[in-house]
Design an enzyme around this catalytic site. Structure first.
Site, PDB file in Angstrom:
ATOM      1  N   HIS A 149       0.795  -1.229   0.000  1.00  0.00           N
ATOM      2  CA  HIS A 149       0.000   0.000   0.000  1.00  0.00           C
ATOM      3  C   HIS A 149       0.829   1.281   0.000  1.00  0.00           C
ATOM      4  O   HIS A 149       0.248   2.371   0.063  1.00  0.00           O
ATOM      5  CB  HIS A 149      -0.929   0.031   1.219  1.00  0.00           C
ATOM      6  CG  HIS A 149      -2.129  -0.850   1.096  1.00  0.00           C
ATOM      7  ND1 HIS A 149      -3.273  -0.482   0.428  1.00  0.00           N
ATOM      8  CD2 HIS A 149      -2.364  -2.103   1.551  1.00  0.00           C
ATOM      9  CE1 HIS A 149      -4.159  -1.453   0.487  1.00  0.00           C
ATOM     10  NE2 HIS A 149      -3.633  -2.458   1.174  1.00  0.00           N
ATOM     11  N   LYS A 187       0.961  14.350   1.226  1.00  0.00           N
ATOM     12  CA  LYS A 187      -0.391  14.731   0.814  1.00  0.00           C
ATOM     13  C   LYS A 187      -0.445  16.212   0.424  1.00  0.00           C
ATOM     14  O   LYS A 187      -1.382  16.664  -0.199  1.00  0.00           O
ATOM     15  CB  LYS A 187      -1.381  14.480   1.952  1.00  0.00           C
ATOM     16  CG  LYS A 187      -1.380  13.065   2.517  1.00  0.00           C
ATOM     17  CD  LYS A 187      -2.154  12.106   1.662  1.00  0.00           C
ATOM     18  CE  LYS A 187      -2.365  10.784   2.378  1.00  0.00           C
ATOM     19  NZ  LYS A 187      -3.081   9.795   1.541  1.00  0.00           N
ATOM     20  N   LYS A 228      -7.640  14.336   3.672  1.00  0.00           N
ATOM     21  CA  LYS A 228      -6.416  13.525   3.712  1.00  0.00           C
ATOM     22  C   LYS A 228      -5.928  13.431   5.155  1.00  0.00           C
ATOM     23  O   LYS A 228      -6.098  14.364   5.938  1.00  0.00           O
ATOM     24  CB  LYS A 228      -5.289  14.172   2.887  1.00  0.00           C
ATOM     25  CG  LYS A 228      -5.594  14.335   1.398  1.00  0.00           C
ATOM     26  CD  LYS A 228      -5.603  13.016   0.670  1.00  0.00           C
ATOM     27  CE  LYS A 228      -6.068  13.156  -0.761  1.00  0.00           C
ATOM     28  NZ  LYS A 228      -6.258  11.844  -1.408  1.00  0.00           N
ATOM     29  N   ARG A 229      -5.288  12.312   5.474  1.00  0.00           N
ATOM     30  CA  ARG A 229      -4.512  12.274   6.704  1.00  0.00           C
ATOM     31  C   ARG A 229      -3.394  13.308   6.596  1.00  0.00           C
ATOM     32  O   ARG A 229      -2.914  13.599   5.499  1.00  0.00           O
ATOM     33  CB  ARG A 229      -3.901  10.876   6.895  1.00  0.00           C
ATOM     34  CG  ARG A 229      -4.883   9.812   7.301  1.00  0.00           C
ATOM     35  CD  ARG A 229      -4.240   8.434   7.322  1.00  0.00           C
ATOM     36  NE  ARG A 229      -3.913   7.961   5.990  1.00  0.00           N
ATOM     37  CZ  ARG A 229      -2.677   7.880   5.514  1.00  0.00           C
ATOM     38  NH1 ARG A 229      -1.650   8.240   6.256  1.00  0.00           N
ATOM     39  NH2 ARG A 229      -2.448   7.433   4.300  1.00  0.00           N
ATOM     40  N   THR A 284      -8.528   6.422  -2.360  1.00  0.00           N
ATOM     41  CA  THR A 284      -9.912   6.025  -2.630  1.00  0.00           C
ATOM     42  C   THR A 284     -10.862   7.195  -2.387  1.00  0.00           C
ATOM     43  O   THR A 284     -11.961   7.219  -2.917  1.00  0.00           O
ATOM     44  CB  THR A 284     -10.344   4.830  -1.754  1.00  0.00           C
ATOM     45  OG1 THR A 284     -10.083   5.118  -0.384  1.00  0.00           O
ATOM     46  CG2 THR A 284      -9.616   3.559  -2.164  1.00  0.00           C
ATOM     47  N   LYS A 290     -14.379   8.430  -4.378  1.00  0.00           N
ATOM     48  CA  LYS A 290     -15.650   8.761  -3.714  1.00  0.00           C
ATOM     49  C   LYS A 290     -16.153  10.126  -4.160  1.00  0.00           C
ATOM     50  O   LYS A 290     -17.342  10.313  -4.437  1.00  0.00           O
ATOM     51  CB  LYS A 290     -15.466   8.719  -2.191  1.00  0.00           C
ATOM     52  CG  LYS A 290     -15.207   7.323  -1.654  1.00  0.00           C
ATOM     53  CD  LYS A 290     -14.583   7.339  -0.264  1.00  0.00           C
ATOM     54  CE  LYS A 290     -14.037   5.971   0.088  1.00  0.00           C
ATOM     55  NZ  LYS A 290     -13.092   5.983   1.199  1.00  0.00           N
TER      56      LYS A 290
END
Length: 832
Positions: free
Chosen positions: A378, A575, A569-570, A656, A660
């Protein structure tokens, strides 16, 4: 109190919510009152809203039970291959509404609650999120469970039943405060404890080598108590199982200690064992070599493999008699999928069981192990890859360390045979990293011990083969695959955005819910004026609803006619929330008309300045949504106009959230990274706002050297923004508050924020220009929705099943009830 549906609304909602028949409603009311009375021991005089939620949850759960038992009967009758998805995280969110959607009960339950004078939305809000995950990895696992059930696969999710999930986040005076997520404090109506399947898990001790094999002795034992949660497929009567393990101390006490007064201390010491399932580690992108974390990883693997082997040996439903002892058949009946490296201990543990306990030869056991296990990677971030210290392994799992050393010895022999004389390759490919503290590279263990290794987006899988796992790819190229991630359309469209689901169903029917590729049929409506109006109207309704939620919970008033620009986002440098911050500051300095909604920490201070500037007024709002979780996502994502997917190219494995947003009618501004690349292919790159460096550009910049000062000196607006941050403009009471951030951006920014700043700002200008033309904006939205078919987790799981697990999905519907119930006339109505 909810309002009764008009005839028009009823007709519109029947297709995706299920028919509210008179008999269904009457039965639901009767069972609701029965549970309130007999299960909760309450009447309407003293019942609370939470009691009503529990009564409804038990009522809906009744509709699962017969299907659940029948599904397990079916699996034992057919004896199919079964897949075991092992994950340290399952970010399930809420269960009630999802179950009603998948069983077509939503309208009937809504009508029943209305007739009882209760508000369905208020009851749904009483449910605690099952926050047993941090973000994408755990939410993906949840989507996969939904798809495996919907595709009729004999599948089981295995993980840990954390007593405390991901922490509740509060922002106090600009700083994050974590509060415990005590999600079980009121109980969980969806789970069923299974103490009869409790399993011992061993730690510590030592090994003894005897002529008849190796024994692991003098261990400490922790018991793994399973809790089962039903996972219903979409209207196919299949109900699979998620089994989560809870740690319990064994009951045995040393009588000698008891006799000298040690009983109380012995009981108190039980907590040490039970800490294993106490709390979820609060990140999934950073490796921390804590002993408790390794304990968690081995705990779930050991208990799960005992369960797998028990089920493999027993083939008759309800029987505990051993019927299968030939382990050469294990790969034909069992597929184990490792969700990242966290369950990597499954490989040495399976070898221990087969060699030490079942007395197979090493060669035969290894062949079985490799053919049974598969590994999903991942991340490419070095700090996220697990490398456990050998010393810790030796202390906690001494037998497994011996097994890992033996795996490595044989593996390096194979490497040396294929690449003779290449000692550097041997060093790079070893499972044991030398130099300083010896460490076990768990990703290498997963690759060597699996028959399939996959990335989660095409660009990610290509990067793995070209860089991170290049040596392994050259050694065994047949192992490497791609499985682009997906999301379940049940939760992420039908459940969270029913208005849009209905508008789509009116044009192309409702079969798209189980076959998302059918969304391609919307392309012929791109220029249909009525469809454009309907899509725009649904978006506006969602924005209005979300604006009301923000006003109620955050005390912030925003104009629902403005653009909702959202980044979910985390918090992590790759990011690039900081790039978004710079964009806000730039537009604030220009006094531009835009409203922005997204989570980031520096942004709190920016918001304080921007939101209180009388010149800007209500033209620009910056809001941090604290305690982001699945339930909040279900509210915010349908309301988004613009989705921010702005990671540095080559760093996001897939994403993901991007899918969405796309499915719910937001346009994407993003880099060519992760699944964005495939989203652009499916919807047409012209229908996304793509900016910035590609992977090759990043590589080229790395070669010639990235110097932030060059961009700082060349771009006046960037310089102004950085100077404002550094000078305390956004933190006047603490002028030096953000100096470390500025220092990082200027001198050691691995993710090259400044390199993409100029193109990002220009791209945002294109966004603003298009947003002023609502019709053309909505046309692009329709192209995006129509291009979402590939991003269903049903497609992802079908590929896993056929290309990794050797299983075939089916749309066959099972009977609703189990055989035993069907023969009992009195119970037939109960399980209808």
């Amino acid at each position: 109190m909810s309002k009764p549906l008009s005839d028009h609304d009823r007709r519109k909602q029947i297709s995706v919510r299920g028919l509210a028949g008179i008999e269904n409603v009457a039965e639901l009311k009767q069972n609701f009152n029965r549970h309130l009375h007999f299960t909760l021991v309450k009447d309407r005089n003293v019942a609370t809203r939470r009691d009503y939620y529990f009564a409804l949850a038990h009522t809906v759960r009744d509709h699962l039970i017969g299907r659940w038992i029948r599904t397990q009967q079916h699996y034992y009758e057919k004896d199919p291959k079964r897949v075991y998805y092992i994950s340290l995280e399952f970010y399930m969110g809420r269960t009630l509404q999802n179950t009603m959607v998948n069983l077509a009960l939503e309208n009937a339950c809504d009508e029943a609650m209305y007739q009882l004078g209760l508000d369905m939305e208020e009851l749904e809000d009483m449910e605690e999120d099952a926050g047993l995950g941090n973000g994408g990895l755990g939410r993906l696992a949840a989507c996969f469970l939904d798809s495996m059930a919907s595709l009729g696969l004999a599948a089981y999710g295995y993980g840990i039943r954390y007593e405390f999930g991901i922490f509740n986040q509060k922002i106090v005076n600009g700083w994050q405060v974590e509060e415990a997520d005590d999600w079980l404090r009121y109980g969980n109506p969806w789970e069923k404890a299974r103490p009869e399947y409790m399993r011992p898990v061993h730690f510590y001790g030592r090994t003894e080598h005897h002529p008849d094999g190796v024994k692991w002795v003098d261990t400490q034992v922790v018991l793994a108590l399973p809790y089962d949660t039903p996972v219903p497929g979409y209207r196919n009567n299949v109900v699979n199982t998620m089994r989560l393990w809870s740690a319990k101390a064994p009951c045995e006490f040393n009588l000698k200690d008891f006799n000298v007064g040690g009983y109380i201390q012995a009981v108190l010491d039980r907590n040490l064992a039970e800490n294993i399932s106490r709390v979820l580690y609060p990140n999934d992108n950073f490796f921390e070599g804590k002993e408790l974390r390794l304990k968690q990883e081995y705990f779930v693997v050991s208990a799960t493999l005992q369960d797998i082997i028990r089920r493999f040996k027993v083939s008759k439903f309800g029987s505990r008699e051993i019927a299968r002892t030939d382990f050469s058949k294990l790969p034909d009946k069992v597929a184990i999928q490792l969700n990242d490296t966290h369950p990597a201990m499954a490989i040495p543990e399976l070898m221990r069981v087969l060699v030490d306990e079942e007395k197979l030869s090493w060669e035969k056991a290894w062949d079985i192990c490799v053919r049974t296990c598969a590994y999903t990677n991942h991340t490419v971030l070095p700090e996220a890859l697990e490398r456990w210290p050998v010393d810790l392994f030796a202390h906690l799992l001494p037998r497994h360390l011996e097994i890992v050393f033996e795996i490595n010895r044989r593996h390096l022999e194979n490497v040396a045979a294929k690449f003779p004389g290449d000692n550097d390759r041997l060093r790079r490919m070893s499972l044991i990293e030398e130099g300083g503290q010896k460490r076990i590279n768990m990703a290498h263990l997963c690759i060597v011990g699996s028959h399939a290794v996959n990335g989660v987006a095409q660009i990610h899988s290509d990067i793995l083969k070209a860089t991170v796992f290049k040596d392994f790819y050259e050694m065994e190229p047949h192992k490497f695959q791609n499985k682009t991630n997906g999301i379940t359309p049940r939760r992420w469209l039908v459940m969270c955005n029913p208005g849009l689901a209905e508008v789509i169903a009116e044009r192309i029917g409702e079969d798209f819910i189980r076959d998302l590729d059918q969304l391609k049929g919307l392309r012929k409506y791109v220029n249909d004026e009525a469809f454009i109006r309907d899509v725009a109207k649904v978006k506006q309704e969602n924005k209005l609803k979300f604006a009301m939620h923000l006003e109620q919970h955050y005390k912030v008033k925003i104009n629902p006619n403005s653009m909702f620009d959202i980044q979910v986002k985390r918090i992590h440098e790759y990011k690039r929330q900081l790039l978004n911050c710079l964009h806000i500051i730039t537009y604030y300095n220009r006094k531009y008309r835009l409203k922005i909604l997204y989570p980031q920490f520096l942004q709190l201070s920016i918001g304080e300045v921007v939101n209180n500037d009388p010149v800007v007024g209500d033209r620009l709002k910056v809001i941090f949504l604290e305690n982001y979780r699945v339930t909040l996502a279900e509210k915010g994502i349908p309301a988004a106009d613009l989705s921010e997917q702005i990671s540095t190219a080559g760093t996001e494995a897939s994403g993901t959230g991007n899918m969405k947003f796309m499915l719910n009618g937001a346009l994407t501004i993003g880099t060519m990274d992760g699944a964005n690349v495939e989203m652009a292919e499916e919807a047409g790159e012209d229908n996304l706002f793509i900016f910035g460096m590609r992977v090759d550009d990043v590589d080229e910049l790395d070669k010639r050297g990235y110097h932030a000062e060059e961009y700082y000196n060349r771009l006046p607006e960037l310089k102004q923004a950085i100077d404002q941050i550094a000078g305390g403009f956004f933190s006047p009471k603490q002028p030096d508050l953000f100096k470390e951030i500025v220092n990082m951006l200027m001198h050691h920014d691995r993710f090259k924020v400044f390199a993409d700043y100029e193109d990002y700002i220009k791209c945002q200008e294109k966004v603003n220009a298009l947003y002023k033309n609502p019709k053309e904006w909505t046309k692009k939205v329709i192209f995006n929705i129509a291009g979402c078919g590939k991003f269903s987790s049903d497609r992802t799981i079908a590929q896993y099943a056929r290309e990794i697990w050797g299983m075939e999905p089916t749309l066959e519907k099972l009977p609703k009830t189990c055989r035993a119930v069907r023969s009992m006339k009195l119970m037939k109505e109960f399980y209808r």
